[in-house]
Design a protein around this motif. Structure first.
Motif, mmCIF file in Angstrom:
data_model
loop_
_atom_site.group_PDB
_atom_site.id
_atom_site.type_symbol
_atom_site.label_atom_id
_atom_site.label_comp_id
_atom_site.label_asym_id
_atom_site.label_seq_id
_atom_site.Cartn_x
_atom_site.Cartn_y
_atom_site.Cartn_z
ATOM 1 N N TYR A 96 16.377 3.973 0.915
ATOM 2 C CA TYR A 96 17.340 2.863 1.312
ATOM 3 C C TYR A 96 16.901 1.899 2.885
ATOM 4 C CZ TYR A 96 20.984 6.851 0.304
ATOM 5 O OH TYR A 96 22.042 7.971 -0.092
ATOM 6 N N ASP A 120 24.999 4.045 6.197
ATOM 7 C CA ASP A 120 25.410 3.740 6.393
ATOM 8 C C ASP A 120 25.344 2.930 8.190
ATOM 9 O OD1 ASP A 120 23.723 5.604 6.672
ATOM 10 O OD2 ASP A 120 25.560 6.897 7.969
ATOM 11 N N SER A 171 28.168 11.410 2.318
ATOM 12 C CA SER A 171 27.878 12.845 2.692
ATOM 13 C C SER A 171 28.087 13.148 4.072
ATOM 14 C CB SER A 171 25.826 12.939 2.050
ATOM 15 O OG SER A 171 25.872 12.028 2.707
ATOM 16 N N TYR A 223 13.339 13.504 10.843
ATOM 17 C CA TYR A 223 15.078 11.971 10.122
ATOM 18 C C TYR A 223 15.569 12.080 11.534
ATOM 19 C CZ TYR A 223 17.653 10.266 6.752
ATOM 20 O OH TYR A 223 18.407 9.023 6.047
ATOM 21 N N TRP A 225 18.170 11.120 11.283
ATOM 22 C CA TRP A 225 20.065 11.582 10.929
ATOM 23 C C TRP A 225 20.081 13.032 11.783
ATOM 24 C CZ3 TRP A 225 22.120 13.580 5.890
ATOM 25 C CH2 TRP A 225 23.132 13.341 5.847
ATOM 26 N N SER A 301 21.168 16.863 2.964
ATOM 27 C CA SER A 301 22.482 16.034 3.045
ATOM 28 C C SER A 301 23.179 16.785 1.873
ATOM 29 C CB SER A 301 22.023 14.392 2.376
ATOM 30 O OG SER A 301 22.971 14.288 1.517
ATOM 31 N N GLY A 339 27.448 10.387 6.195
ATOM 32 C CA GLY A 339 26.642 8.933 6.107
ATOM 33 C C GLY A 339 26.714 8.950 4.264
ATOM 34 N N GLY A 340 25.190 8.628 3.970
ATOM 35 C CA GLY A 340 25.340 8.133 2.820
ATOM 36 C C GLY A 340 25.471 6.712 2.501
ATOM 37 N N TYR A 380 27.924 14.676 -3.085
ATOM 38 C CA TYR A 380 28.446 13.832 -2.047
ATOM 39 C C TYR A 380 29.990 14.214 -2.554
ATOM 40 C CZ TYR A 380 24.078 11.226 -1.880
ATOM 41 O OH TYR A 380 22.799 10.550 -1.017
ATOM 42 N N ARG A 431 17.480 4.049 14.948
ATOM 43 C CA ARG A 431 16.823 5.658 14.170
ATOM 44 C C ARG A 431 14.782 6.198 13.994
ATOM 45 N NH1 ARG A 431 19.594 7.709 8.919
ATOM 46 N NH2 ARG A 431 21.410 7.928 9.772
HETATM 47 O O1 LIG Z 1 21.056 11.520 2.343
HETATM 48 P P1 LIG Z 1 22.128 10.197 1.955
HETATM 49 O O2 LIG Z 1 22.396 9.793 0.952
HETATM 50 O O3 LIG Z 1 23.364 11.615 2.412
HETATM 51 O O4 LIG Z 1 22.662 9.745 3.238
HETATM 52 C C1 LIG Z 1 21.779 9.990 4.731
HETATM 53 C C2 LIG Z 1 21.943 9.475 5.652
HETATM 54 O O5 LIG Z 1 23.258 8.637 5.520
HETATM 55 C C3 LIG Z 1 21.445 7.991 5.634
HETATM 56 O O6 LIG Z 1 21.634 6.730 6.941
#
Ligand SMILES: O=P(O)(O)OC[C@H](O)CO
Length: 472
Positions: A96, A120, A171, A223, A225, A301, A339-340, A380, A431
């Protein structure tokens, strides 16, 4: 068809250039040279479309491994259904962060893709870029019901009442654990830890340092997140004011909130006591340690359910549980933020046919059968709630219950500023700063000082961003 791109930068583009010069943090020189694959300027593209009758769509994404295979299959299906009319070239652009860096470079060189998957935390940046057109405009015109999108997911991509992008891969993080190791350590494999204290208690029995069956009870990537999510599950807003969700720009973030500080202190002590391994910032390294059975619990995730399931076959029984909370912060309605990534349709410099074809692709990927396929092939969420009613999804999850853990967790979570995450333009930089703070703590620095320092470091960037884009 749109007019050719004017050689002079528009005001929006000049504004964006100022933002970019403030925020291009890594690798721009490396990825900004040359025209990205699949891009032509508008007149050339128009001419090609007129000559062939085929609209070419360049789709940048960040899905690799089994998730990349699933996305490729969907794009192939779309292309087959639109043969002779639309041709989508799906181009993997790295993770990302790499993709957003490449996107920024493409804005500067006027070679943006037709449609791009952005994570996101890139949401506010994409809105501020003025390079994209909101999906709600297409939806309104076509009578497309965006209400089919799960409410928390739609909330994430809605800014000031406008849904800008079409969710693709949504996610929340989960606690993954090795049930086989739990049994070997005398723990109940059907009672996964629910909070950080319980993770520590389990790690004390699992880790080699105490004679347990695995090298380390716990290990997750550095991370940001995860720290943001621990704040969200405690009902805390990471950014002020109100995570930027009330239409006012984010002016600061609280890196030293009680929850984040407690989480970093917990993580530091886990590593110091030999109960957790510090695998660094690269997610794959933490994933590999878990897949190899070197760690028995990890954060990841829900988009890794498929990958972890495949990797655990014949080695250990995989468990997945809702993301933990900081002990004592449990409350009904609290939960993780979504997320995602989501799909953004480019506006300036792209032909009308290309925009329409991109919208067509976004709808196709969000339709129930596509999302049922996506859900069962990746882990997902199905962003379209109707996917869950399809027999193929129902039959699959009945046999593979780990694919429902994240859905249940999300459905129990109220939509609030805390649970929709921080909508700051410079959130990717924030982040990274949070990760700097955690990393310093994991190598032994004082958590409170580390977090305070990185918060100070990023404050100027937030201010510069806000000045660049204007508005309050
Ligand atoms: O690993 P993902 O695709 O679920 O994304 C994780 C986070 O939301 C990225 O900001």
């Amino acid at each position: 068809m749109s007019a050719p791109r004017a050689p002079r930068l528009s005001r929006g583009r000049r504004l964006l250039a100022a933002v970019l010069s403030t925020f291009l943090v890594v690798g721009l020189a490396a990825c900004g040279s040359g025209r990205p694959e699949g891009n032509l300027d508008v007149p050339a593209k128009d001419a090609l479309e007129r000559a062939t009758g085929v609209t070419k769509v360049t789709f940048w994404h960040s899905m690799d491994s089994s998730n990349g295979v699933a996305l490729r299959a969907l794009v192939d299906k779309f292309n087959a259904a639109h043969a002779g009319k639309v041709e989508v070239s799906a181009v993997f652009q790295g993770d990302y962060d790499t993709a957003i860096t490449k996107y920024k470079a493409s804005v500067q060189s006027g070679t943006t893709p037709s449609i791009i998957q952005i994570y996101d935390i890139g949401t506010q940046f994409m809105v501020d870029s003025k390079e994209v057109v909101p999906v709600s405009g297409f939806a309104q015109r076509d009578g497309y019901d965006l209400g089919v999108i799960q409410k928390n997911i739609a909330g994430t991509y809605t800014v000031n009442g406008t849904q800008w992008s079409m969710p693709l891969n949504s996610s929340v993080p989960l606690l993954y654990y090795n049930k086989t190791a739990f049994e070997a350590a005398g723990l109940d494999p059907d009672k996964p830890p629910q909070n950080l204290d319980e993770i520590r208690a389990a790690a004390e029995k699992l880790s080699k340092v105490n004679g347990g069956p695995v090298a380390y009870g716990f290990g997750a990537a550095i991370y940001g997140w995860y720290l943001e999510q621990l704040a969200a599950t405690a009902g805390e807003e990471f950014c002020d004011p109100q995570n930027g969700r009330t239409g006012r720009r984010v002016t600061s973030a609280d890196f030293s909130s009680p929850t984040i500080l407690a989480s970093v202190q917990w993580w530091q002590k886990m590593v110091a006591d030999g109960l957790a391994v510090n695998t660094g910032r690269v997610s794959k390294d933490a994933q590999d340690a878990f897949k190899a059975g070197q760690t028995a619990m990890t954060f990841e995730s829900t988009g890794q359910v498929k990958g972890f399931t495949a990797a655990s076959q014949g080695k250990f029984e995989l468990g997945a549980a809702p993301f933990p909370v900081v002990s004592g912060s449990e409350a009904p309605g609290n939960g993780p933020s979504v997320g995602g990534g989501s799909l953004w349709i480019s506006g300036p410099g792209h032909s009308e046919a290309e925009k329409e074809a991109s919208w067509e692709l976004a709808q196709f990927l969000a339709q129930p059968d596509s999302q049922a396929f996506w859900h069962t092939q990746t882990g997902y969420f199905p962003v379209n709630q109707k996917a869950l009613d399809l027999p193929e999804d129902k039959a699959f999850v009945a046999k593979n219950p780990l694919f429902t853990v994240a859905i249940d967790s999300l459905n129990k979570t109220d939509v609030s500023p805390a649970t929709t995450g921080c909508a700051a333009g410079p959130m990717p930089q924030m982040r990274k700063a949070l990760e700097d703070g955690l990393e310093r703590a994991l190598i032994g620095k004082d958590p409170a000082t580390s977090l305070r320092k990185v918060q100070e470091n990023v404050a100027e960037s937030v201010e510069s961003y806000n000045e660049s884009v204007g508005g309050s």
